[in-house]
Design a protein around this motif. Structure first.
Motif, PDB file in Angstrom:
ATOM      1  N   THR A 139     -41.995  25.240 -27.218  1.00 56.97           N
ATOM      2  CA  THR A 139     -41.930  26.090 -26.021  1.00 56.97           C
ATOM      3  C   THR A 139     -41.366  27.475 -26.285  1.00 56.97           C
ATOM      4  O   THR A 139     -41.496  28.360 -25.440  1.00 56.97           O
ATOM      5  CB  THR A 139     -41.026  25.464 -24.947  1.00 56.97           C
ATOM      6  OG1 THR A 139     -39.689  25.371 -25.484  1.00 56.97           O
ATOM      7  CG2 THR A 139     -41.511  24.089 -24.540  1.00 56.97           C
ATOM      8  N   GLY A 140     -40.678  27.652 -27.410  1.00 58.33           N
ATOM      9  CA  GLY A 140     -39.962  28.908 -27.591  1.00 58.33           C
ATOM     10  C   GLY A 140     -38.754  28.994 -26.668  1.00 58.33           C
ATOM     11  O   GLY A 140     -38.159  30.056 -26.536  1.00 58.33           O
ATOM     12  N   TYR A 141     -38.435  27.896 -26.023  1.00 56.47           N
ATOM     13  CA  TYR A 141     -37.242  27.730 -25.176  1.00 56.47           C
ATOM     14  C   TYR A 141     -37.342  28.386 -23.801  1.00 56.47           C
ATOM     15  O   TYR A 141     -36.525  28.123 -22.932  1.00 56.47           O
ATOM     16  CB  TYR A 141     -35.965  28.233 -25.881  1.00 56.47           C
ATOM     17  CG  TYR A 141     -35.750  27.565 -27.224  1.00 56.47           C
ATOM     18  CD1 TYR A 141     -35.274  26.261 -27.304  1.00 56.47           C
ATOM     19  CD2 TYR A 141     -36.072  28.216 -28.408  1.00 56.47           C
ATOM     20  CE1 TYR A 141     -35.098  25.637 -28.530  1.00 56.47           C
ATOM     21  CE2 TYR A 141     -35.896  27.603 -29.646  1.00 56.47           C
ATOM     22  CZ  TYR A 141     -35.408  26.315 -29.699  1.00 56.47           C
ATOM     23  OH  TYR A 141     -35.238  25.710 -30.911  1.00 56.47           O
ATOM     24  N   TYR A 142     -38.333  29.261 -23.590  1.00 53.63           N
ATOM     25  CA  TYR A 142     -38.389  29.974 -22.309  1.00 53.63           C
ATOM     26  C   TYR A 142     -38.593  29.010 -21.148  1.00 53.63           C
ATOM     27  O   TYR A 142     -37.964  29.125 -20.108  1.00 53.63           O
ATOM     28  CB  TYR A 142     -39.495  31.033 -22.338  1.00 53.63           C
ATOM     29  CG  TYR A 142     -39.270  32.085 -23.398  1.00 53.63           C
ATOM     30  CD1 TYR A 142     -38.403  33.139 -23.169  1.00 53.63           C
ATOM     31  CD2 TYR A 142     -39.910  32.006 -24.632  1.00 53.63           C
ATOM     32  CE1 TYR A 142     -38.171  34.103 -24.136  1.00 53.63           C
ATOM     33  CE2 TYR A 142     -39.698  32.968 -25.603  1.00 53.63           C
ATOM     34  CZ  TYR A 142     -38.821  34.020 -25.361  1.00 53.63           C
ATOM     35  OH  TYR A 142     -38.601  34.957 -26.330  1.00 53.63           O
ATOM     36  N   ILE A 144     -37.849  25.847 -21.090  1.00 52.83           N
ATOM     37  CA  ILE A 144     -36.659  25.007 -20.941  1.00 52.83           C
ATOM     38  C   ILE A 144     -35.603  25.748 -20.110  1.00 52.83           C
ATOM     39  O   ILE A 144     -35.006  25.198 -19.184  1.00 52.83           O
ATOM     40  CB  ILE A 144     -36.109  24.612 -22.331  1.00 52.83           C
ATOM     41  CG1 ILE A 144     -37.114  23.695 -23.035  1.00 52.83           C
ATOM     42  CG2 ILE A 144     -34.729  23.954 -22.218  1.00 52.83           C
ATOM     43  CD1 ILE A 144     -36.792  23.395 -24.493  1.00 52.83           C
TER      44      ILE A 144
ATOM     45  N   GLU B 618     -45.620  31.785 -25.480  1.00 53.20           N
ATOM     46  CA  GLU B 618     -44.169  31.914 -25.680  1.00 53.20           C
ATOM     47  C   GLU B 618     -43.730  31.150 -26.932  1.00 53.20           C
ATOM     48  O   GLU B 618     -42.969  31.647 -27.760  1.00 53.20           O
ATOM     49  CB  GLU B 618     -43.415  31.361 -24.460  1.00 53.20           C
ATOM     50  CG  GLU B 618     -43.562  32.221 -23.214  1.00 53.20           C
ATOM     51  CD  GLU B 618     -42.940  31.581 -21.979  1.00 53.20           C
ATOM     52  OE1 GLU B 618     -42.655  32.310 -21.021  1.00 53.20           O
ATOM     53  OE2 GLU B 618     -42.742  30.335 -21.961  1.00 53.20           O
ATOM     54  N   GLY B 619     -44.212  29.922 -27.033  1.00 53.01           N
ATOM     55  CA  GLY B 619     -43.822  29.095 -28.171  1.00 53.01           C
ATOM     56  C   GLY B 619     -44.329  29.673 -29.476  1.00 53.01           C
ATOM     57  O   GLY B 619     -43.641  29.638 -30.494  1.00 53.01           O
ATOM     58  N   ILE B 622     -41.985  32.501 -30.641  1.00 54.31           N
ATOM     59  CA  ILE B 622     -40.751  32.062 -31.305  1.00 54.31           C
ATOM     60  C   ILE B 622     -41.080  31.406 -32.658  1.00 54.31           C
ATOM     61  O   ILE B 622     -40.333  31.552 -33.626  1.00 54.31           O
ATOM     62  CB  ILE B 622     -39.936  31.130 -30.386  1.00 54.31           C
ATOM     63  CG1 ILE B 622     -39.465  31.914 -29.155  1.00 54.31           C
ATOM     64  CG2 ILE B 622     -38.749  30.514 -31.118  1.00 54.31           C
ATOM     65  CD1 ILE B 622     -38.543  33.085 -29.460  1.00 54.31           C
TER      66      ILE B 622
END
Lengths: 154, 735
Positions: A139-142, A144, B618-619, B622
């Motif tokens: 998710t890249g944490y966004y 979450i 988004e993932g 990152i």
């Protein structure tokens, strides 16, 4: 290796298992109790996939010898929904993109539960500090972060 | 530019993952969660040498241990080799071990602890051989040949392309235009060389397999994301008919290319056959980092000639990837990462020569990692373009605007683009990133442009309609997090014009589903999504035939039960373009850098799953940021030294900077309703955007990934001592 009779509570249910002294909590949960919701990732306490609550305290089940949970109460992802109803955090993770593959999600939900218990209205800094120990590669944490904020109404 | 038809209304409804409930309650089943009665546990013995001859394996002590049910060595599996395309990796080595971690023996025992103890009790005698640890050394004349006789290796689906050197796995040479003449007449020519680290996909779920024999059928529960692909590879390797192998994939805990490659499945077959019992293996993360197929490291040398307006008139490239000990992890026909030849994506390039290769070395085998080949090539390309802009005294964004491809122009692979969103992407980036605004002190901004084709391939999906008007989608497509099952649900609902809750999606095994190409290469939305759309269209046509003009519910009552199987091939060559602008802050005294802000503009066509599309972008950002700043699978003398997730750094939530995504949806893609692929769009560009921003902030240029504080510090010191770096950079001026 000595063996030990353990009694503890798992998600409100009493459990009894007999284990060798070096058995880890993750194996007791997944293999002896059949509670496979908690995941094993890095196996060295870094990724957070195995996060559980022991008497409300956030712990890595991949590092914790099971003998230490004698008489204590454990909450895993399976214990979050009550009577089949998803809680606010679980709903938010679905709605806000808090997961993709889902492998880290049990740990993320448990860590977020501990976070919200400690900080009912967490700041961005609180979220970063508490959730730093739970890796997510999807998710890249966004998502979450969005899910935690919306579940906590901040 | 083509315009889109208005997408169906159901696509504007909120997205609710079909598997969401299972994933937030712990009910979702992953391969490592499956237990069967009587199950044994596997453990392995692997080579401690990068290159060695196996002299003797003594397993007698292990065989005598209580609870050990089978011990097998290379002699028991010879000549079986496995692989996704070229089957060159021995199931267990019998004569030579080619990297540290190459397996030479396997054990099945009652418990994992007994299996480990038995593996430790196996004594292997080796004769060490000279190790070839660098691709250039492997290419040198007189270098040891690592695969002495590749003639018996199976190559799945055709004939292996010829290679110019015995240590080359895959090779490509592309040329169009008259590149020598174009260089000769170029106004200025620039050449730069870049070095790329090996990285790991970093999925949180280790590979897991459970395999047993059910009569003459082999049943496999696996983390493999392409069940039909694994079935084909197993059939070829083990000499079994495909229909005697059933692969069941379940939920997959992260993929990023790494879950297309299976390792344990092959050897477990021999252990299950030897014991008559189910055998389970779950890779330790330490083994994941030391033996699974990583992203390729390597060097990329780019040369580009420009005219007086800064237009790219000639381009040549040499890409040398370290393929490691085996080519087994690579699925594409060329035996190179899919985009190995795409050295300057998204630009008009009339004269090109690109040479690329993957080379055998005694290193950990390399395979596919998210957007294979692109993170490396885009880092090189967009660093190169930035350096050219600086040399020409041009704004980096303007140089890209002068060269970005338009409809009707030709790209680096010699393909003419029908349509291009590149200029719209750049114009949007200039505006949204406020490119022309002043930077703060110590701050720098960097951009990167890139393009990735939508996935291609062939798939089939089945739909079942019941009398209540419910539709079940039956698919072999596993779920590795991309949201594919929800995608199918939304596509079918949109086409049939019925509510989302009338549609369920069921994943089956290779025993009970139509054949599917598997997840990979940004394929799911155009290919499998296309099959779902095609199936819905066929169902609609059938209903019209049975009950012309009737509402859906009534038609369903009359036509059900009904099963439709639809096949779909998507081979359109349509690119999606993206661009990043990143702002960084650099501490000139320490080289420490911090990404302050990121803007991504992505040309995605119609969005079907809004939450998943955003999540993928988004993932991917990152994922790319980790590879840009911190990820490196370090190797010393052939030994991986980052053997756990503490040493191999993945980004945490604290590393995620503010990110703004601007979607361009007007340029239609080949997928349903004009969708494009997004899963591999946002990771490749991050590395170059970081390096360019660092250069902008402090004048230091880092020519390798990851861009660490140490490298920035070292580049700053070099620059202070000697002025701008010249070692990596040549610039021939022609008048």
């Amino acid at each position: 290796m000595s063996t030990h009779d353990l009694r503890f509570t798992l998600n409100g249910e009493r459990r009894e298992v007999t284990v060798p002294a070096d058995r880890l909590l993750i194996d007791v949960l997944r293999d002896d109790c059949g509670a496979t919701g908690t995941k094993l990732g890095c196996a060295v306490g870094v990724c957070g996939a195995c996060s559980v609550l022991v008497d409300g305290e956030l712990q890595s089940a991949c590092l914790l010898p099971a003998v230490f949970v004698e008489g204590r109460s454990i909450t895993t992802v399976e214990g979050l929904a009550k009577h089949g109803e998803l809680n606010a955090l679980q709903e938010a993770f679905i709605r806000d993109g808090g997961f993709q593959c889902g492998i880290c999600t049990p740990g993320q939900l448990i860590a977020a539960t501990a976070l919200i218990a400690a900080h009912p209205e967490p700041s961005d800094g609180d979220i970063r500090e508490w959730m730093m120990g739970n890796l997510c590669r999807c998710t890249g944490y966004y998502g979450i972060e969005r899910a935690i904020k919306s579940a906590a109404n901040v | 530019m083509k315009t889109l038809e208005r997408p169906p209304g159901v696509l504007s409804e909120p997205e609710w993952r079909v598997e969401g409930r299972d994933k937030v309650t712990g009910a979702a089943r992953y391969a490592a969660d499956v237990r069967v009665p009587n199950m044994l546990h596997a453990a392995f013995v692997s080579s401690p040498h990068a290159h060695a001859r196996i002299v003797k394996v003594d397993a007698s002590a292990a065989r005598g241990m209580l609870g050990v049910r089978a011990v097998i060595t290379g002699a028991d599996v010879r000549p079986a080799r496995y692989g996704r395309r070229l089957q060159d990796w021995p199931v267990l080595c019998w004569d030579h071990a080619l990297f540290i971690g190459d397996r030479v023996a396997a054990v099945a025992a009652d418990t994992p602890e007994i299996a480990d103890a038995a593996a430790r009790a196996i004594a292997v005698e080796y004769e060490e051989l000279p190790a070839v640890l660098d691709p250039e050394a492997a290419l040198a004349e007189g270098a040891p040949v690592l695969h002495l006789d590749p003639s018996p290796y199976l190559y799945l689906g055709g004939k292996r392309p010829t290679v110019p050197n015995a240590n080359v796995q895959g090779y490509g040479l592309h040329e169009h235009g008259d590149v020598d003449a174009a260089f000769a007449s170029a106004h200025r020519t620039f050449e730069h060389r870049f070095t790329l680290a090996r990285t790991h996909q970093g999925y949180i779920e280790p590979h897991a397999t459970l395999l047993w024999l059910d009569g003459d059928v082999v049943r496999v529960v696996s983390t493999n994301k392409a069940p039909y692909g694994l079935r084909q590879q197993m059939a070829a390797c083990l000499g079994l008919p495909e229909e005697k192998i059933v692969v069941d994939a379940g939920h997959i805990g992260g993929d990023f290319g790494g879950k297309g490659h299976s390792i344990d499945e092959f050897v477990l077959y021999y252990l299950a056959r030897a014991t008559g019992r189910p055998v389970r293996a779950v890779m330790r993360y330490a083994d994941e980092l030391q033996m699974s197929a990583t992203r390729h490291g390597g060097t990329i040398t780019l040369r580009t000639g420009v005219d007086r307006e800064g237009k790219f008139v000639a381009h040549s490239a040499r890409v040398v990837f370290d393929g490691g000990a085996y080519a087994a992890g690579k699925p594409v026909a060329t035996l190179m990462p899919g985009e190995a030849m795409v050295t300057l994506a998204g630009y008009h390039l009339p004269n090109v020569r690109v040479e690329a290769m993957t080379v055998y070395t005694n290193q950990i085998p390399a395979g596919h990692s998210r957007a294979p080949g692109q993170p490396q090539n885009v880092f090189a390309a967009e660093s190169h373009v930035d350096l050219i802009a600086r040399e020409l005294g041009l704004d980096p964004l303007e140089l890209r605007e002068r060269n970005a491809i338009r409809g009707g122009e030709i790209d680096v692979e010699g393909d003419v683009w029908h349509d291009s969103a590149a200029h719209e992407v750049l114009a949007t980036l200039r505006r949204e990133a406020r490119w022309d605004a002043a930077r703060g002190r110590g701050h720098g901004r960097g951009i990167a442009l890139g393009a990735r084709p939508s996935g291609r391939g062939k798939s089939a999906i089945a739909l079942r309609l019941d009398r209540e008007g419910r539709v079940e989608v039956l698919t072999a497509v596993a779920d590795q997090g991309g949201g594919q099952h929800t995608l199918f649900q939304r596509i079918v609902a949109a086409e049939l014009g019925i509510p989302l809750d009338r549609i369920t999606v069921r994943r089956g095994t290779t025993e009970n589903t139509p054949r599917d190409a598997g997840i990979g290469g940004s394929r799911v939305t155009p290919v499998q999504g296309g099959a779902a759309l095609e199936a819905a269209r066929k169902l609609k046509a059938k209903l019209d035939e049975v009950a012309p003009g009737a509402p859906f519910a009534e038609a369903a009552r009359r036509a059900a039960p009904l099963e439709i199987v639809a096949e779909h091939t998507s081979d359109a060559n349509v690119n999606a373009v993206y661009a990043y602008a990143l702002e960084v802050e650099v501490d000139r005294d320490t080289g420490h850098l911090r990404v302050l802000d990121a803007v991504l503009v992505a040309d995605v066509g119609t969005v079907i799953n809004p939450v998943a599309a955003r999540g993928q972008l988004e993932g991917g950002f990152i994922f790319g940021l980790g590879q840009a700043l911190m990820e490196e699978l370090r190797v010393e003398d052939g030994r991986v030294t980052t053997t756990n997730l503490g040493d191999y750094k993945l980004p945490t939530i604290a590393d995620a900077p503010p990110l703004r995504i601007v979607l361009l949806t007007d340029s239609p893609g080949p997928g349903p309703f004009g969708a494009k692929s997004v899963g591999e769009l946002s990771n490749p560009g991050v590395g170059a955007a970081v390096a360019n921003a660092v250069h902008d902030a402090c004048g230091a240029r880092v020519f390798s990934l990851p861009v660490t504080a140490e490298k920035v510090f070292s580049a700053l010191r070099t620059e202070r001592r000697a002025g701008p770096q010249e070692g990596w950079h040549t610039d021939a001026v022609r008048e």
